[in-house]
Design an enzyme around this catalytic site. Structure first.
Site, PDB file in Angstrom:
ATOM      1  N   ASN A   7       5.359 -19.315   6.280  1.00  0.00           N
ATOM      2  CA  ASN A   7       5.789 -19.509   7.666  1.00  0.00           C
ATOM      3  C   ASN A   7       6.468 -18.206   8.085  1.00  0.00           C
ATOM      4  O   ASN A   7       7.567 -17.896   7.625  1.00  0.00           O
ATOM      5  CB  ASN A   7       6.747 -20.696   7.779  1.00  0.00           C
ATOM      6  CG  ASN A   7       7.244 -20.905   9.198  1.00  0.00           C
ATOM      7  OD1 ASN A   7       7.466 -19.945   9.924  1.00  0.00           O
ATOM      8  ND2 ASN A   7       7.435 -22.155   9.585  1.00  0.00           N
ATOM      9  N   GLU A  34       3.599 -20.913  12.139  1.00  0.00           N
ATOM     10  CA  GLU A  34       4.485 -20.431  13.204  1.00  0.00           C
ATOM     11  C   GLU A  34       4.141 -19.003  13.599  1.00  0.00           C
ATOM     12  O   GLU A  34       5.015 -18.132  13.651  1.00  0.00           O
ATOM     13  CB  GLU A  34       5.971 -20.568  12.817  1.00  0.00           C
ATOM     14  CG  GLU A  34       6.517 -21.973  13.046  1.00  0.00           C
ATOM     15  CD  GLU A  34       8.020 -21.999  13.284  1.00  0.00           C
ATOM     16  OE1 GLU A  34       8.409 -21.959  14.462  1.00  0.00           O
ATOM     17  OE2 GLU A  34       8.782 -22.060  12.314  1.00  0.00           O
ATOM     18  N   ASP A 150       3.896 -25.247   5.591  1.00  0.00           N
ATOM     19  CA  ASP A 150       5.281 -25.639   5.815  1.00  0.00           C
ATOM     20  C   ASP A 150       5.263 -27.142   6.102  1.00  0.00           C
ATOM     21  O   ASP A 150       4.918 -27.554   7.203  1.00  0.00           O
ATOM     22  CB  ASP A 150       5.858 -24.846   6.980  1.00  0.00           C
ATOM     23  CG  ASP A 150       7.279 -25.278   7.344  1.00  0.00           C
ATOM     24  OD1 ASP A 150       7.803 -26.203   6.682  1.00  0.00           O
ATOM     25  OD2 ASP A 150       7.842 -24.695   8.277  1.00  0.00           O
ATOM     26  N   ASN A 152       7.858 -29.139   6.030  1.00  0.00           N
ATOM     27  CA  ASN A 152       9.123 -29.640   6.567  1.00  0.00           C
ATOM     28  C   ASN A 152       9.565 -30.909   5.846  1.00  0.00           C
ATOM     29  O   ASN A 152      10.106 -31.839   6.467  1.00  0.00           O
ATOM     30  CB  ASN A 152       9.025 -29.860   8.075  1.00  0.00           C
ATOM     31  CG  ASN A 152       9.350 -28.605   8.871  1.00  0.00           C
ATOM     32  OD1 ASN A 152      10.349 -27.934   8.595  1.00  0.00           O
ATOM     33  ND2 ASN A 152       8.511 -28.254   9.825  1.00  0.00           N
ATOM     34  N   ASP A 221       8.089 -25.501   1.627  1.00  0.00           N
ATOM     35  CA  ASP A 221       6.743 -24.921   1.737  1.00  0.00           C
ATOM     36  C   ASP A 221       6.001 -25.222   0.438  1.00  0.00           C
ATOM     37  O   ASP A 221       6.443 -24.820  -0.641  1.00  0.00           O
ATOM     38  CB  ASP A 221       6.845 -23.416   1.978  1.00  0.00           C
ATOM     39  CG  ASP A 221       7.583 -23.113   3.276  1.00  0.00           C
ATOM     40  OD1 ASP A 221       6.940 -23.075   4.335  1.00  0.00           O
ATOM     41  OD2 ASP A 221       8.830 -22.956   3.228  1.00  0.00           O
ATOM     42  N   ASP A 250      12.722 -16.747   8.123  1.00  0.00           N
ATOM     43  CA  ASP A 250      13.643 -17.585   7.333  1.00  0.00           C
ATOM     44  C   ASP A 250      12.920 -18.278   6.170  1.00  0.00           C
ATOM     45  O   ASP A 250      13.571 -18.837   5.296  1.00  0.00           O
ATOM     46  CB  ASP A 250      14.409 -18.587   8.219  1.00  0.00           C
ATOM     47  CG  ASP A 250      13.602 -19.166   9.363  1.00  0.00           C
ATOM     48  OD1 ASP A 250      12.373 -18.970   9.397  1.00  0.00           O
ATOM     49  OD2 ASP A 250      14.206 -19.829  10.224  1.00  0.00           O
ATOM     50  N   HIS A 251      11.583 -18.210   6.156  1.00  0.00           N
ATOM     51  CA  HIS A 251      10.792 -18.686   5.012  1.00  0.00           C
ATOM     52  C   HIS A 251      10.271 -17.483   4.216  1.00  0.00           C
ATOM     53  O   HIS A 251      10.130 -16.388   4.768  1.00  0.00           O
ATOM     54  CB  HIS A 251       9.570 -19.470   5.478  1.00  0.00           C
ATOM     55  CG  HIS A 251       9.862 -20.710   6.278  1.00  0.00           C
ATOM     56  ND1 HIS A 251       9.621 -21.972   5.800  1.00  0.00           N
ATOM     57  CD2 HIS A 251      10.350 -20.869   7.532  1.00  0.00           C
ATOM     58  CE1 HIS A 251       9.939 -22.865   6.729  1.00  0.00           C
ATOM     59  NE2 HIS A 251      10.389 -22.222   7.789  1.00  0.00           N
TER      60      HIS A 251
END
Length: 260
Positions: A7, A34, A150, A152, A221, A250-251
């Site tokens: 991501n 994303e 991802d 989530n 992930d 941030d990933h």
DNA sequence: ATGGCTAAGGCACTTAGA
């Protein structure tokens, strides 16, 4: 061969870092999430110059997924089946033929679902039910299949630094974990947990409150493998060092190695 | 994380993320 998921949190804002990682790691197939751009805004020339084929399923401003690969895919489908009126770009699937054998790989951006109590959470659970149905259909093909992205979803307490802080969160609520287990229980293998039971193994660290410096992370992930893919799994890992680069996502990338 | 940061849209601030 290496199959990876990342991501990137905006491929236009992150082009230099993503290119740097591709140059360093040279994945055979990479699933991005994303990308936060429409198809025409994807910096495809930069990746084509590295020798990659680019397949996107973009959206203005948010979401968006992509498949980048050294070999051209035989077929590509966009969108998760069963979503009448679902306008969000969260799923792209490709089929490759490697040494005559099929390899199917999907790039998945599963809805976040927060705040719980809004329409976002039932949308997440419905999306997970659609993914379970589609995975069930794909497993009937008995192909090497990699469902990467991802999710989530924090699968287990070991997958968070502070699991108690997440119990009411859409990423860790019992209904979320139950839906994720239903998917895995179709016969899929969590590639990373097939290779390590170490704690502190995360793929996301929030930008806020010094989460990275404190290793306050979560593992959300995942690469889920069909039996035909799992039997070829020779390694799995997380490119954690990428989180310390300038202007990071941030990933970080999560990847597997499959034997031919 | 009851939100301390970041990206995008579009040009002041809101929405969304996890």
């Amino acid at each position: 061969m290496i199959v990876a998921t990342w991501n990137v949190n905006g491929v236009r804002a992150r082009t230099d870092a993503v290119i740097a990682w591709f140059t360093e790691r040279r994945p055979d197939i990479a699933c991005l999430q994303e990308i936060k751009t429409q198809d025409e805004g994807f910096p495809r020339e930069a990746f084509e110059a590295l020798g990659y084929h680019v397949e996107t399923h973009g959206q203005k401003g948010f979401n968006g997924v992509a498949l980048l690969s050294k070999e051209k895919p035989e077929a590509v489908t966009r969108g998760l089946p069963g979503g009448e009126g679902d306008e969000q770009s969260r799923y792209i699937e490709g089929l490759w033929r490697i040494n005559g054998k099929p390899l199917r790989v999907a790039s998945i951006y599963l809805p976040n679902g927060n705040p719980v109590g809004t329409e976002k959470y039932p949308y997440k659970l419905d999306w997970m039910a659609r993914l379970e149905r589609h995975a069930s259909d794909l497993l009937e093909r008995y192909e090497a299949l990699v469902l990467a992205g991802d999710y989530n979803v924090i699968p287990e307490p070991i997958d968070a630094k502070h699991p108690q802080a997440w119990v009411e969160d859409a990423l860790f609520r019992p209904e979320t974990r139950r839906a994720y287990r239903r998917l895995v229980n179709l016969g899929l293998t969590d590639a990373l947990r097939a290779t390590t039971d170490a704690d502190g193994t995360y793929s996301f660290w929030d930008y806020q409150a010094g989460a990275w410096q404190k290793n306050n992370g979560i593992r959300i992930d995942h690469l889920l493998l069909s039996p035909e893919a799992a039997s070829r799994l020779s390694g799995a890992g997380i490119d954690k060092h990428v989180r310390a680069w300038e202007k990071p996502s941030d990933h970080v990338p999560v990847l597997i190695d499959l034997t031919a």
